[in-house]
Design an enzyme around this catalytic site. Structure first.
Site, PDB file in Angstrom:
ATOM      1  N   GLY A 184       0.697  -1.140   0.061  1.00 21.80           N
ATOM      2  CA  GLY A 184       0.077  -0.031  -0.129  1.00 21.80           C
ATOM      3  C   GLY A 184       1.004   1.252   0.104  1.00 21.80           C
ATOM      4  O   GLY A 184       1.881   1.207   0.416  1.00 21.80           O
ATOM      5  N   GLN A 200       3.315   9.873   0.882  1.00 17.91           N
ATOM      6  CA  GLN A 200       4.519   9.055   1.145  1.00 17.91           C
ATOM      7  C   GLN A 200       5.622   9.416  -0.094  1.00 17.91           C
ATOM      8  O   GLN A 200       6.750   9.241   0.110  1.00 17.91           O
ATOM      9  CB  GLN A 200       4.360   7.922   1.210  1.00 17.91           C
ATOM     10  CG  GLN A 200       3.538   7.351   2.344  1.00 17.91           C
ATOM     11  CD  GLN A 200       3.464   5.796   2.644  1.00 17.91           C
ATOM     12  OE1 GLN A 200       2.353   5.240   1.949  1.00 17.91           O
ATOM     13  NE2 GLN A 200       4.191   5.247   3.486  1.00 17.91           N
ATOM     14  N   CYS A 205       5.174   0.187   7.881  1.00 18.36           N
ATOM     15  CA  CYS A 205       5.098   1.163   6.938  1.00 18.36           C
ATOM     16  C   CYS A 205       6.315   1.470   6.182  1.00 18.36           C
ATOM     17  O   CYS A 205       7.553   1.550   6.683  1.00 18.36           O
ATOM     18  CB  CYS A 205       4.651   2.444   7.605  1.00 18.36           C
ATOM     19  SG  CYS A 205       4.259   3.767   6.669  1.00 18.36           S
ATOM     20  N   LEU A 206       6.338   1.725   4.763  1.00 18.59           N
ATOM     21  CA  LEU A 206       7.450   2.298   3.853  1.00 18.59           C
ATOM     22  C   LEU A 206       7.938   3.548   4.653  1.00 18.59           C
ATOM     23  O   LEU A 206       9.335   3.740   4.244  1.00 18.59           O
ATOM     24  CB  LEU A 206       6.916   2.320   2.866  1.00 18.59           C
ATOM     25  CG  LEU A 206       6.570   0.991   1.851  1.00 18.59           C
ATOM     26  CD1 LEU A 206       6.025   1.308   0.604  1.00 18.59           C
ATOM     27  CD2 LEU A 206       7.672  -0.137   1.703  1.00 18.59           C
ATOM     28  N   HIS A 246      -5.036   1.983   6.981  1.00 16.30           N
ATOM     29  CA  HIS A 246      -3.652   2.491   7.153  1.00 16.30           C
ATOM     30  C   HIS A 246      -3.216   3.436   6.310  1.00 16.30           C
ATOM     31  O   HIS A 246      -2.752   4.666   6.555  1.00 16.30           O
ATOM     32  CB  HIS A 246      -2.394   1.268   7.032  1.00 16.30           C
ATOM     33  CG  HIS A 246      -1.171   1.660   7.027  1.00 16.30           C
ATOM     34  ND1 HIS A 246      -0.433   1.440   7.908  1.00 16.30           N
ATOM     35  CD2 HIS A 246      -0.603   2.455   6.249  1.00 16.30           C
ATOM     36  CE1 HIS A 246       0.785   1.753   7.855  1.00 16.30           C
ATOM     37  NE2 HIS A 246       0.931   2.694   6.860  1.00 16.30           N
ATOM     38  N   GLU A 247      -3.648   3.406   4.856  1.00 14.96           N
ATOM     39  CA  GLU A 247      -3.318   4.402   4.047  1.00 14.96           C
ATOM     40  C   GLU A 247      -4.126   5.605   3.940  1.00 14.96           C
ATOM     41  O   GLU A 247      -3.710   6.649   3.804  1.00 14.96           O
ATOM     42  CB  GLU A 247      -3.563   3.708   2.492  1.00 14.96           C
ATOM     43  CG  GLU A 247      -2.690   2.579   2.207  1.00 14.96           C
ATOM     44  CD  GLU A 247      -1.179   2.881   2.426  1.00 14.96           C
ATOM     45  OE1 GLU A 247      -0.670   3.990   2.524  1.00 14.96           O
ATOM     46  OE2 GLU A 247      -0.485   1.725   2.936  1.00 14.96           O
ATOM     47  N   HIS A 281      -2.761   8.075   6.484  1.00 15.75           N
ATOM     48  CA  HIS A 281      -1.606   8.624   5.635  1.00 15.75           C
ATOM     49  C   HIS A 281      -2.339  10.045   5.185  1.00 15.75           C
ATOM     50  O   HIS A 281      -1.489  11.225   5.431  1.00 15.75           O
ATOM     51  CB  HIS A 281      -0.915   8.141   4.726  1.00 15.75           C
ATOM     52  CG  HIS A 281       0.041   7.098   5.235  1.00 15.75           C
ATOM     53  ND1 HIS A 281       1.136   7.703   5.993  1.00 15.75           N
ATOM     54  CD2 HIS A 281       0.364   5.845   5.131  1.00 15.75           C
ATOM     55  CE1 HIS A 281       1.924   6.730   6.365  1.00 15.75           C
ATOM     56  NE2 HIS A 281       1.474   5.542   5.800  1.00 15.75           N
TER      57      HIS A 281
HETATM   58 NI    NI Z   1       2.295   3.591   5.676  1.00 19.30          NI
END
Ligand code: NI
Length: 174
Positions: free
Chosen positions: A46, A51, A94-95, A136-137, A140
Site C-alpha cells: 500500500g 509518501q 510502513c514504507l 492505514h493508507e 496517511h
Molecule cells: Ni504507511
C-alpha cells in the site's frame, strides 16, 4: 512511468493533511502509475501519495502475492463510510517507517467510498488484509501513522531511532 522517492519519518510532510483531488486527468493517472511502480519496487502492499511527497487524497494498494497476477487498487478521495463493530489486531509496518513494526487494533472491515481511475464513484467493502491496508493508507491522507496507535514511549523510541538514521544518512564522512 518513474520511481518516486519515498519519504520517511520524521519528514514533517507526513503530518500534512492531503487535499482532495478535483479531477481525474492525465497528470493524476501518471501519479497513480508512478505510485504503483514505486510500491511494487519497494516492495510494499500500500502507498499513499503523501509518501511520495504529493499531498493529494490518493492511495494505491495490491495484496496479491508475488506468484499471483497483479491486482492493483487505485482509490481517489477515499472515505470510510462504515466500520464493523468487530475489531482486529495485527502487526503493521510502513514504507515511511522502515524496519519498525507494531500491533495495531482496527475495525475488522470497512466500507469505503472513492473515485476510481476512470473517474467513476465507487463504494466497496474491504475485509481482512485489504481492510487493514486501506485504513492505514487513509490515515496517511490525514497525516496519521500507525505509530500514533501505540504508547508514547514506544513511539518516541521509534522516532528517535529514525531521526538518528536520517542524520547519519545525511552526514559527510571526512
Ligand atoms: Ni504507511
Amino acid at each position: 512511468m518513474s520511481l518516486k522517492e519515498i519519504i520517511t519519518v520524521p519528514d514533517p510532510l507526513l503530518r500534512k493533511i492531503s487535499e482532495p483531488v478535483e479531477r481525474v486527468d492525465k497528470e493524476l493517472l501518471t501519479l497513480l502509475d508512478d505510485m504503483l511502480e514505486t510500491m511494487y519496487d519497494a516492495p510494499g502492499i500500500g502507498l499513499a501519495a503523501i509518501q511520495v511527497a504529493v499531498p493529494r487524497r490518493v492511495l494505491v494498494m495490491d495484496i496479491a502475492r508475488k506468484e499471483e497476477p497483479k491486482k492493483p487498487f487505485c482509490l481517489i478521495n477515499p472515505k470510510i463510510v462504515r466500520v464493523s463493530q468487530e475489531m482486529s489486531i495485527h502487526d503493521e509496518g510502513c514504507l515511511s517507517i522502515p524496519e519498525h513494526y507494531a500491533e495495531v487494533e482496527r475495525p475488522a472491515s470497512v466500507t469505503v467510498s472513492y473515485i476510481d481511475r476512470d473517474g467513476n464513484e465507487q463504494e466497496r467493502d474491504f475485509n481482512e488484509l485489504l481492510s487493514r491496508v486501506v485504513q492505514h493508507e487513509i490515515d496517511h491522507l490525514d497525516g496519521k501513522q500507525f505509530i500514533d496507535y501505540i504508547s508514547k514511549l514506544k513511539r518516541d523510541r521509534i522516532v528517535r531511532k529514525l531521526k538518528k538514521e536520517a542524520r547519519r544518512a545525511n552526514s559527510v564522512i571526512l
